[in-house]
Each structure stands twice: as structure tokens, then as C-alpha cells.
Scaffold this active site. Sequence first.
Site, PDB file in Angstrom:
ATOM      1  CE1 TYR A 194      -4.163   1.061  -0.578  1.00  0.00           C
ATOM      2  CE2 TYR A 194      -4.904  -1.304   1.314  1.00  0.00           C
ATOM      3  CZ  TYR A 194      -4.736  -0.239  -0.113  1.00  0.00           C
ATOM      4  OH  TYR A 194      -5.884  -0.437  -0.564  1.00  0.00           O
ATOM      5  CD  GLU A 234      -4.503   4.913   0.741  1.00  0.00           C
ATOM      6  OE1 GLU A 234      -4.569   5.109   1.928  1.00  0.00           O
ATOM      7  OE2 GLU A 234      -5.652   4.718  -0.121  1.00  0.00           O
ATOM      8  CG  ASP A 288      -6.388  11.120 -24.707  1.00  0.00           C
ATOM      9  OD1 ASP A 288      -5.470  10.002 -24.633  1.00  0.00           O
ATOM     10  OD2 ASP A 288      -7.558  10.947 -24.433  1.00  0.00           O
ATOM     11  CB  THR A 336      -2.836   3.937 -22.638  1.00  0.00           C
ATOM     12  OG1 THR A 336      -2.919   3.515 -24.220  1.00  0.00           O
ATOM     13  CG2 THR A 336      -4.055   4.103 -22.116  1.00  0.00           C
ATOM     14  CE  LYS A 360      -5.643   2.817 -26.289  1.00  0.00           C
ATOM     15  NZ  LYS A 360      -5.092   2.806 -25.270  1.00  0.00           N
ATOM     16  NE  ARG A 366      -4.651  -4.330 -20.729  1.00  0.00           N
ATOM     17  CZ  ARG A 366      -5.426  -3.599 -21.519  1.00  0.00           C
ATOM     18  NH1 ARG A 366      -6.054  -2.788 -21.719  1.00  0.00           N
ATOM     19  NH2 ARG A 366      -4.619  -4.330 -22.754  1.00  0.00           N
TER      20      ARG A 366
HETATM   21  N1  DSN Z   1     -11.093   0.971 -25.838  1.00  0.00           N
HETATM   22  C1  DSN Z   1      -9.518   1.902 -25.831  1.00  0.00           C
HETATM   23  C2  DSN Z   1      -9.121   1.472 -27.620  1.00  0.00           C
HETATM   24  O1  DSN Z   1      -9.076   0.777 -28.181  1.00  0.00           O
HETATM   25  O2  DSN Z   1      -8.878   2.774 -28.423  1.00  0.00           O
HETATM   26  C3  DSN Z   1      -9.612   3.163 -25.507  1.00  0.00           C
HETATM   27  O3  DSN Z   1     -10.346   3.256 -24.332  1.00  0.00           O
END
Ligand code: DSN
Length: 433
Positions: free
Chosen positions: A59, A61, A212, A238, A241, A247
Site C-alpha cells: 500500500y 497512498e 490525449d 496509456t 498501446k 495496462r
Molecule cells: N478501448 C480503447 C481503445 O481500444 O482505443 C480506448 O479506451
Amino acid sequence: MSPTTGTPFDTWLASDPEVARLIGAEAEREATSLQLIASENFTSPAVLAATGSIFTNKYAEGYPGRRYYGGNQVVDEVEDLARDRATALFGADHANVQPHAGATANLAVYQALLEPGDTILAMRLDHGGHLTHGSPASITSKIWNFVSYGVSPATDDPDKPGEVIDFDQVADIARRERPKLIVAGSTAYARIIDPHPFREIADSVGALFLFDAAHPAGLVAGKAHPSPVGVADVVTLTTHKTLRGPRGGAILCNAEHAKAIDQAVFPGLQGGPLEHAIAAKAVAFAEASRAEFRDYAAAVVANAAALAGALAGEGFRLVSGGTENHQVLVDLRTFDAELTGKVAQEVLDRSGITCNRNTIPDDPRSPFVTSGLRLGSAAETTAGMGVEEMGRIGALIGETLRHRDDEAVLSSVRAEVRELCASFPPYPTLTGG
Ligand code: DSN
């Protein structure tokens, strides 16, 4: 064989054969079918190991040096490492690596920079925007007032096919609505998003600017796309990707917004950070700073272009006429007016080709059915595929959808997909492939 085979995970999972079997089954699925979902990738074994590490026990925080529980000496080091690597990789003043996802990162930014009810200008969902860009189904639209911009209409001119962000429209809406925040970024848009026109429009109306970068983060890190860092006030990403990490999400910002962003993530939105994911983010940031990652990012873009070319050759119309990133957005209607995205996705799944249905701009069908497919090159490029394989994949997609009621064709494509995948195992060092 599972990617954990031959590692301590294999021994530890012997105590739970049901989960061990499912991990093995997923490893088999990922290795024997084509992974063309534009938001997915194959992480490195090092990222997998950090994700599965004992940091999950702790933990923490708060932030390094300012935690609410004891025993965080080592966790502080790993989170500092992740933050330092993120700021060095992207050239940012400040990084927050705690967001559990890109959606959480966006929510934290809105919370940090805005008051409830403030106006946000973002991309229309049915033109490629994300749920957190103001979908009626998202909490974001219940707290803030969203107005949206879209892409220009499609044309018949192959040199100017349209369906690109219409900056005149963005500027007009910004002048009329006076948003507090303008958001650039999308989940289904196959073109480079230049941050500079957004910056100019934001400045002209006194708005803040969020980029974004959930999708192109790895292309930015690998210098295949222009960087929004230093142009936008805040950049969200993110890590799973094109960036090829675990993730999760992250936020980059200039020094001015650092304190507000940190407070918005914790305690504003989240509780304990996922330090095992943060350790894995640190691994991914280091991997993305290596010279090989630039080659990877360039190959992702070249492979998407090759896939787009092959699909156009099969008679598919490509939204915006092609691609400049890792995505290809296909309009199925010219190929077969009866074929929906939903049916195409399901049939392709049976042939071992994994992708997702997607709305196309001004789609006459519902988001559950759709007239489009979204395909991505990031994962199979990691597995080592090149433009030749992308050409073959385009042909296999055409063959599958042209003969979608013919079981013999689907089986034969499935066999070809297996053969292709066998030459490009995603985890060769772990599975001995
Ligand atoms: N689910 C993601 C995507 O596939 O682009 C976006 O949140």
C-alpha cells in the site's frame, strides 16, 4: 505453452491449475491468431515480470517521500524511477505515473483544471473521440459540459479524401462556446494529430489544452509522430498501446500544473497506486528510450500503411483515404453494403484475425453494429511482422469477408493464419518458439 513456462510463475501457479490453464489458453490464443486490435500490444518479458512482481503487496497512498503508510522506501525508489524515466523519455517537467488507466488520467486532468459545469471542447465520439471526451454514457458528461468538433466530410478526390480534423470548425466552435479546455486526441483516427493548431486555437480563446496521446504515445516516444509535450498544457497517455508497457495510464504536464494534477489523481480520484504496474511502467519507459524503439515505431507506421494498401486493393474504402499512424479505419460499405462491422468482426475472429468493429464518421448504423472495422499494426510489428506479412493479412481479410458463409474458406484461412503466426511467436524466448 504459456509465456510463464520455465519461469517461477509456472511453479507458483501449480497451486491453481484452473487459472494456470486459462493463462496457457490465452497465451495459445495470442500466439496462434493475429492481434490487430489497435489498442493492444505484446509487452516484453521484463514488463510481464514487473507486472507480476511483489510490488502488488504494498500500500503506498501518497507520493514518493509523502506516503500515508510505512515501509515505502523501496516503492518510493521504483515510483521515482518511473517518473524520472517518463519525464526524460518525453521531455516533460512532471509525470504522474499512478493513473490506473487512460480514462482515469483524463478524469484527473478535468478535475485538476476545471470546475464542475465548465465547458470542454473535444472530438465527437462517432468521429473518433473517446468515451471520456464527453460520451453521454460517461461520468465526464455528467460533470462537465461537452461540446464537440468532428472531421471534414469525405470527398471523391483521392488527393484530398477528407475525414480529417476540421480546424476551421474547431476554431469556430471554440469562439462560439468559449471552452475552458480543448482536448485533442482520439481512439479511431488514422492521421497524425498536429498539436500546434490546437494550441493556437486554445490561446485565441484563453482555453487550456489537453492532448490525449493514449494511442500515439509510443509513436511519439519513438519519434515517428510530433510530440505534444511542451505544446499542450497537459498530455495524458496509456502505457499499454503503442508504448508497449503494462495496462495503465500516465499524465505529463508542465511545472505549473504538477501539484493540481497530483492532487487530482490522489486523493482526488484514486486510492492506493498499483506499484507493480508502476514498476512495469518504469521498465517500459526505459525500453521506449532505446534506439531500437525508434525502429519499432517507424515499422509500426510502415506496416499500417502496407496493411491499408492491401485492404484498398481488396476493395475496402479507408476512412481519410489511408493512415499515418498505427491504425487503419475501414468502411465496409463499398466492399459489401450488407456487411456490418459486427458480423465482420465475428467472422474474422473465426478465421483467427482479431480486430474490433468501429463506427466510421457519420455511421448510419449503431455503435453496437457499426459499418466499420478498426485494425492496428502495433502488436504484430512487435512480433516481428513486416510489410510483406501485412500484405498477406490484407488479402486474408478480403478472402474471409468475401466468403464469410463458406466454412471451407474460413478453415483454410484459419490454417494460413496459424502458419503465419508460427513464424512470428510473440514470446519466443519464453516459449522456445
Ligand atoms: N478501448 C480503447 C481503445 O481500444 O482505443 C480506448 O479506451
